[in-house]
Design a protein around this motif. Structure first.
Motif, PDB file in Angstrom:
ATOM      1  N   ASP C 120      34.492  48.086  42.456  1.00 40.37           N
ATOM      2  CA  ASP C 120      34.945  47.327  43.627  1.00 40.37           C
ATOM      3  C   ASP C 120      34.217  47.965  44.796  1.00 40.37           C
ATOM      4  O   ASP C 120      34.469  49.113  45.149  1.00 40.37           O
ATOM      5  N   TYR C 186      38.510  45.688  38.493  1.00 41.29           N
ATOM      6  CA  TYR C 186      38.398  45.642  39.954  1.00 41.29           C
ATOM      7  C   TYR C 186      37.407  44.585  40.408  1.00 41.29           C
ATOM      8  O   TYR C 186      37.647  43.816  41.337  1.00 41.29           O
ATOM      9  N   ARG C 190      38.295  41.296  42.678  1.00 38.99           N
ATOM     10  CA  ARG C 190      37.728  41.115  44.007  1.00 38.99           C
ATOM     11  C   ARG C 190      37.051  39.757  44.147  1.00 38.99           C
ATOM     12  O   ARG C 190      37.112  39.139  45.220  1.00 38.99           O
TER      13      ARG C 190
END
Ligand SMILES: [Zn+2]
Lengths: 268, 257, 288
Positions: C120, C186, C190
């Protein structure tokens, strides 16, 4: 996803087919190995494979080409050590396998890393078997079982009493060599298909189960093969319904079968 | 027949540097029944194993059934019962029948299959040693005497011409032992099987064997039992008293039967 | 005992002698490749960064060697991601006997499910900042240098994030099927992708269950997924089998834990790997 058509998945079919053949193969060899106190040879040769793969990668060649002859040589080394009379089978396996690990660890450290993860190369998974590997498993099982069938009497004689077999004119050294070479090739290839945990378990557990209940040598082999194949079937089925890893479930089922056989023998 | 069952010519066996057998020579004509005796460590078992090719002699020549040992391949003509009753794994899952069947392997060519005639031979051997009733039992579950009889059946199932037995009677109870020696006598007399039998029981040797070979690294005495009692070499080796004891016992037994 | 310590002393001497005596660089050891690349970019010629993990070695269950202990005891800063990502690192660093060593846990672990925080890029930014602060703490003299380089690198991460955002918003397929361990949680979160990995956990040594694979097969068929992603370094058996089963094709998606020896020799950067990933994602998820 339907719970009851788990066999509609190709990977499950392949697991059942390749798994059954490898189980039968390991069971047949296992009977001879366990009776000759070489039951840990599966684990030992796995460690040697680790070292051999490292050597293969070190010289930047296809690892299997280096590993296969080295593993065969190591298995012959184990045989030689046990023939030296002062070394028991388990100790001989221990020596060779320790050496295998040491060489592997050393090379991994000396070469400062590789381009692949060695362990993932080593260990297959019964759920991740390709079509080629299914074909290979069937061919390997057929080849080994035919060889064992052809030399069945000699193998039994040598396993029963090596001295007598030798006096009867049987080339016991050749029979011993054939057995360990078959084992080496089997361990190496089967390990890459279903993983070392399953291979070493299937070499030992079904035979010990069969020894509890079988009356006679042919019966022992038959019962061991049935126990091994049934463990694979039930194990795969259970692992699907319980959402457990298949390899470990098969080993557990195999152990439960052993406990059943043992209890049967006790109450009989 | 001019062919001897066994000819041992100047055979010496060394273990590392020490000689276990030194310059052994003797000849066994067909149909003989020889009791091989001698103290512990005298090389009796080594001699038998050397005859079978399990030990290589450092010198000398062995001829088996007319063929030089190095070229001898007809191992089915020889039956062998090793000394250690427990040289096999007691957990071994073979039945008595399967164990006896192993005795037929030597005569077979690849691939070694069992045929109808083999089944008959196995049944005969089982009957001879009176173990037909336990043929489907696991060898590991039997008593010592029963195991021994199964192994003898294995040794004779191929109808060998020469039978080598290394202390076969030690694990047997007196009654079974009696039966066992009757079987050997039958094999020797009716089927003309040549027998070489290692035994501890020097006092009773004359009861079974026709000849006696006394071994102590070399041949001390070889010949008929009556000659044993008259032999000056034996007197030298044993002393008069022991020689007399052995011969006296033998004579008493003889008188009884 | 004295023999052993003499040997260690000799080795340390040897290690130190390899550094030029004239300019004293800040010595830094990192566990994983992303940390190594971040540190390298922030420190540039003021810092000597060592990557602890040998190339090609699996990151989650690495076993440090005696040589690793030696490397870290000679260093001023040791950087690892988190207790969850490298459970071995925390234990290992406790065994290092050095009072000048600054230990930095650069990542964070909010969810127990996914420790791969560098995937991320907003969290990667925070990692860069933590590394920067550690450098400043140990080497105040170059404070403004580190501030500038970190800012520069963070700009690259922000741009990368924007590029991902822009590319992945227009994908026909929003299901990311991954034949490896659970590493892209992640990233998927996102960019609003549905993420399914073959292994539920994040240790590549665990075994997948048959139900897990069956679910994957069903999902691939249901969403008519054309491409399956496989992970770096580990032999892609599971991904291959899924591909064979469904007729989908394979694309590499690297979580960049570690590099191969070839990649390391070539000097591949984290940003490059992430750009290559984006290319493959674009192809695999059918993005405009
Ligand atoms: Zn990971």
């Amino acid at each position: 996803m339907s719970m009851f058509n788990f066999l509609s998945y190709g990977f499950m079919q392949r697991a059942v087919i390749a798994g059954s053949f490898i189980a039968a193969l390991c069971a047949v060899l296992g009977v001879f190995l366990v009776l000759r106190r070489l039951s840990l040879i599966g684990d030992g040769l796995a460690h040697v494979t680790f070292g051999s793969l490292a050597i293969g990668l070190f010289f930047n060649t296809t690892p299997l080409y280096v590993a296969l002859p080295l593993v065969v040589l190591s298995s012959l080394g184990i045989m030689k050590l046990t023939e030296a009379q002062h070394i028991f089978g388990d100790a001989a396996i221990g020596i060779v396998s320790a050496l295998g690990i040491a060489i592997g660890v050393l090379l991994v450290s000396v070469t400062k890393g590789f381009n692949i993860d060695l362990f993932s190369y080593l260990f297959g998974n019964i759920l991740a078997i390709s079509k080629t590997e299914v074909a290979m498993s069937i061919a390997l099982s057929a080849a080994v079982i035919i060889v064992v069938a052809l030399f069945y009497q000699d193998l039994v004689a040598v396993t029963f009493d090596e001295e007598c077999a030798q006096a009867e004119g049987i080339n016991t050294k050749a029979v011993n060599k054939a057995l360990v070479i078959l084992t080496a090739v089997t361990v190496m290839l089967a390990m890459k298909v279903v993983g070392i945990m399953l291979v070493s378990a299937l070499l030992i557990l079904p035979t010990v189960t069969a020894l509890q209940i079988a009356k006679g040598f042919k019966m022992t082999i038959l019962v061991a093969v049935i126990a091994a194949v049934v463990s694979v079937w039930i194990g795969i089925m259970l692992s699907f319904f319980l959402d457990w890893p298949s390899g470990a479930t098969i080993v557990l089922v195999s152990f439960v079968l052993l406990v059943c056989a043992f209890s049967y023998r006790k109450i009989r | 027949m001019s062919v001897t069952s066994l000819t041992i010519d100047q055979v010496t066996v060394k273990y590392q540097v020490s000689e276990v057998l030194s310059s052994i020579s003797f000849t066994v004509p067909p149909g003989d029944y020889i009791g091989l005796v001698g103290p512990n460590g005298s090389g009796k078992t080594t001699l038998v194993r050397t005859i079978l090719g399990l030990i290589k002699p450092s010198q000398g020549e062995i001829t088996i059934l007319g063929t030089r040992q190095e070229k001898f391949t007809a191992w089915q003509r020889i039956g062998y019962l090793p000394q250690k009753l427990v040289s096999f794994n007691p957990l071994f899952p073979a039945t008595v029948r399967e164990v006896v069947a192993l005795g037929l392997l030597a005569g077979k060519k690849f691939p070694k299959r069992m045929y109808r005639t083999d089944e008959i031979a196995i049944d005969k051997a089982l009957a001879m040693l009176e173990i037909r009733n336990i043929k489907n039992k696991l060898i590991g579950e039997l008593s010592g005497g029963q195991q021994q009889r199964a192994l003898v059946a294995r040794a004779i199932v191929g109808e060998p011409e020469l039978l080598l037995l290394d202390e076969p009677a030690t694990a047997l109870d007196p009654e079974t032992r009696e039966k066992f020696f009757t079987v050997l006598k039958e094999l020797n007399e009716k089927r003309k099987v040549t027998i070489i039998l290692i035994t501890h029981d020097i006092g009773n040797i004359g009861k079974y064997a026709v000849k006696m070979l006394y071994l102590d690294k070399k041949v001390i005495f070889y010949g008929g039992f009556d000659n044993f009692c008259a032999s000056p070499e034996v007197t030298d080796y044993f002393g008069e008293y022991t020689q007399h004891l052995i011969c006296h016992r033998h004579n008493v037994e003889k008188g009884k039967s | 005992m004295s023999k052993k310590s003499a040997f260690l002393f000799f080795l340390i001497l040897l290690l130190n002698s390899t550094l030029p005596a004239a300019e004293k660089k800040l010595t830094v050891v990192t566990t994983l490749f992303p940390l190594y690349d971040f540190a390298r970019n922030i420190g540039q010629d003021k810092v000597a960064v060592t990557l602890l993990l040998p190339p090609g070695i699996e990151a989650h269950s690495y076993e440090p060697s005696a040589g690793d202990v030696l490397k870290v005891s000679g260093a001023e800063i040791f950087i690892y991601t988190s207790k969850l990502m490298e459970p071995w690192a925390e234990k290992f660093v406790r065994g290092v006997d050095s009072n000048k060593l600054l230990v930095v846990e650069a990542g964070e672990y909010f969810t127990a499910k996914d420790p791969h925080t560098w995937l991320d890029f907003s969290k990667a930014l925070a990692m860069v900042n933590r590394i920067r602060d550690a450098f400043i703490a140990k080497d105040v003299a170059n404070k403004f240098f580190y501030l500038a380089t970190a800012k520069q690198y963070n700009k690259m991460l922000t741009d990368l994030d924007a590029e991902y955002q822009k590319t992945l918003v227009g994908c026909q397929n929003k299901v990311l099927i991954h034949g490896g361990h659970f590493a892209f949680g992640y990233l998927a979160q996102r960019y609003r992708l549905r993420y399914i990995a073959a292994y539920k956990g994040f240790s590549p040594e665990a075994e997948p269950t048959p139900r897990n694979l069956a679910e994957l097969v069903d999902t691939i068929k249901q969403y008519k997924v054309k491409y399956i992603f496989y992970e770096e370094l580990i032999s892609p058996r599971v991904a291959e089998v899924l591909a064979q089963e469904t007729g989908a094709q394979l694309l590499k998606l690297s979580a960049a834990h570690n590099l191969t020896r070839k990649e390391l020799d070539r000097g591949v950067s984290f940003i490059e790997i992430m750009k290559a990933n984006l290319e493959n994602l674009k192809k695999g998820l059918l993005c405009q």
